[in-house]
Design an enzyme around this catalytic site. Structure first.
Site, PDB file in Angstrom:
ATOM      1  CE1 TYR A 104      -3.088  -2.659  -0.297  1.00  0.00           C
ATOM      2  CE2 TYR A 104      -4.060  -2.115   2.106  1.00  0.00           C
ATOM      3  CZ  TYR A 104      -3.912  -2.836   1.350  1.00  0.00           C
ATOM      4  OH  TYR A 104      -4.955  -3.855   1.174  1.00  0.00           O
ATOM      5  CE  LYS A 134       1.781 -17.171  -3.153  1.00  0.00           C
ATOM      6  NZ  LYS A 134       1.048 -18.292  -3.354  1.00  0.00           N
ATOM      7  CG  ASP A 156      -1.824 -20.152  -1.145  1.00  0.00           C
ATOM      8  OD1 ASP A 156      -0.712 -19.937  -0.121  1.00  0.00           O
ATOM      9  OD2 ASP A 156      -1.098 -20.934  -2.091  1.00  0.00           O
ATOM     10  CG  ASP A 192      -6.979  -4.933   3.285  1.00  0.00           C
ATOM     11  OD1 ASP A 192      -8.184  -4.814   4.232  1.00  0.00           O
ATOM     12  OD2 ASP A 192      -7.341  -3.828   3.096  1.00  0.00           O
ATOM     13  CG  ASP A 237     -11.700  -7.247   5.929  1.00  0.00           C
ATOM     14  OD1 ASP A 237     -12.622  -6.425   7.000  1.00  0.00           O
ATOM     15  OD2 ASP A 237     -13.274  -6.950   5.049  1.00  0.00           O
TER      16      ASP A 237
END
Ligand code: NAD
Length: 362
Positions: free
Chosen positions: A143, A194, A226, A250, A254
């Site tokens: 970001y 990752k 994943d 992020d 959620d």
């Protein structure tokens, strides 16, 4: 001895002022009971600030936040400001607040309350007992990494670029928050990355592994993002504390939140090294139900409990608020978003009154 704290209140937009008002009343009662005094100062952020000053985070607001012991934020945004240029959007105010206070760690609990088990879309036996804390890095990663932007190639084609980057120091400081958080919970930390594909993730994994030697009482594991997403849905009870970078956090926070099925119940804390923390519900400003006395104030109230525990080191006051929330739910009092058959539907103010009654009779 009376403890005294200066709290900046940022009610923001939509349902923000309604849920903030309930929360301030709750804090006042708990403060009186436990000899804690609060000085509340209110400031503008988001759409409300744009309407009054032309910008989403006025300098005065940031300064007031810096001078306080903690910041309690409700939510920002709404249809009215959706089409403004990016630098004038309410969300820009939120990002500016996080950056301005150096809030690099975002703590988001996802706890299944026994009273709300049926609110989850997953099977009861999968979610019963889930109690997860996601620690998300908040001011680095893709970001914020440079270069970023929209560029035009030699052939005239547009190319969008963002860069995922972390320094060792950035990884270490979020890692320390995560290990310390895990220590206060079940002493199990899962780091998500990752590393099989991304160099930045390989560095992340190496540093978190190195840091683990300083926390021998915490059991560390690693998962690729994943797989972590699959495991969160398949068997969420295997997790206690999760630490991960900005983008993965992020998304995963959620997903973890939705295990509980009720967005109106979820608090969060954003912490830095020296500045005050910001404590806010996970949900947005819910413009569709604003000013109708329909909002669930409990995520905001539980954010105040996180403020007391993680920002002001007042665990007893935090516990008192959390217990009051559980008792209100046990009584069957509900707002529309968590309503189920046989329960009593109340508005935002009604839930506030119910909380105060429970606190006063505790
Ligand atoms: P939202 O979280 O505001 O609302 C999603 C749905 O959940 C709506 O149906 C809403 O009525 C309901 N809901 C949310 N909070 C509730 C509560 N406390 N009680 C009862 N119901 C509740 O998300 P959205 O609709 O995508 O966004 C609305 C605005 O909020 C947008 O402008 C968005 O940019 C902003 N937003 C702000 C934040 C923040 O301030 N941190 C976060 C997300 C979205």
């Amino acid at each position: 001895m009376t403890h005294s704290y200066r709290i900046t209140l940022l009610p923001g937009d939509g349902i923000g002022p309604e849920i903030m008002s309930v929360t301030v009343d709750v804090l006042k009662v708990v403060g009186q009971q436990l000899d804690i005094s609060f000085e509340f100062n209110q400031a503008l952020i988001g759409g409300a600030a744009i309407d009054t000053t032309g910008e989403p985070l006025p300098a005065q607001t940031l300064e007031m936040c810096r001078q306080s012991d903690a910041v309690l934020l409700a939510a920002i945004g709404g249809y009215k400001w959706d089409n403004l240029p990016r630098h004038q959007r309410p969300e820009t105010g939120l990002l500016g607040l996080r950056a301005g206070l150096g809030l690099f760690a975002n703590l988001r609990p996802a706890t299944i309350l026994p009273q709300l088990l049926d609110a989850s879309t997953l099977k009861r036996e999968v979610v019963e007992g889930v109690d997860i804390m996601v620690v998300r890095e908040l001011t680095g990663g893709v970001y914020f990494g440079q270069p970023k932007g929209l560029f035009t190639t030699e052939t005239g084609e547009k190319r969008g670029v963002n860069t995922m980057a972390y320094t060792e120091a950035e990884i270490d400081r979020i890692g320390r928050v995560a290990f310390e958080t895990a220590r206060k919970r079940s002493k199990k930390l899962c780091s998500v990355d990752k590393a099989n594909v991304l160099e930045v993730s390989q560095l992340w994994r190496d540093r978190i592994t190195q840091l683990a030697s300083k926390y021998p009482d915490v059991e560390l594991s690693h998962l690729y993002v994943d797989n972590a997403a699959m495991q969160l849905l398949r068997a969420p009870k295997q997790f206690d504390t999760i630490v991960t970078g900005n983008l993965f956090g992020d998304i995963l926070s959620d997903a973890a939140a939705m295990l509980t099925g009720s967005i109106g119940m979820l608090p969060s804390a954003s912490l830095g090294n020296s500045n005050p923390g910001v404590f806010e519900p996970v949900h947005g400003s819910a413009p569709d139900i604003a000013q109708q006395d329909k909002a669930n104030p409990l995520a905001q109230v539980l954010s105040a409990a996180m403020m007391l525990r993680y920002g002001l080191n007042q665990p007893q006051a935090a516990e008192s608020i959390e217990q009051a929330v559980l008792k209100v739910l046990e009584k069957g009092d509900r707002t529309g978003d968590i309503m189920s058959p046989g329960m009593k539907q109340l508005g935002c103010r009604g839930i506030g009154e119910s909380l105060i009654k429970v606190l006063e009779n505790a």
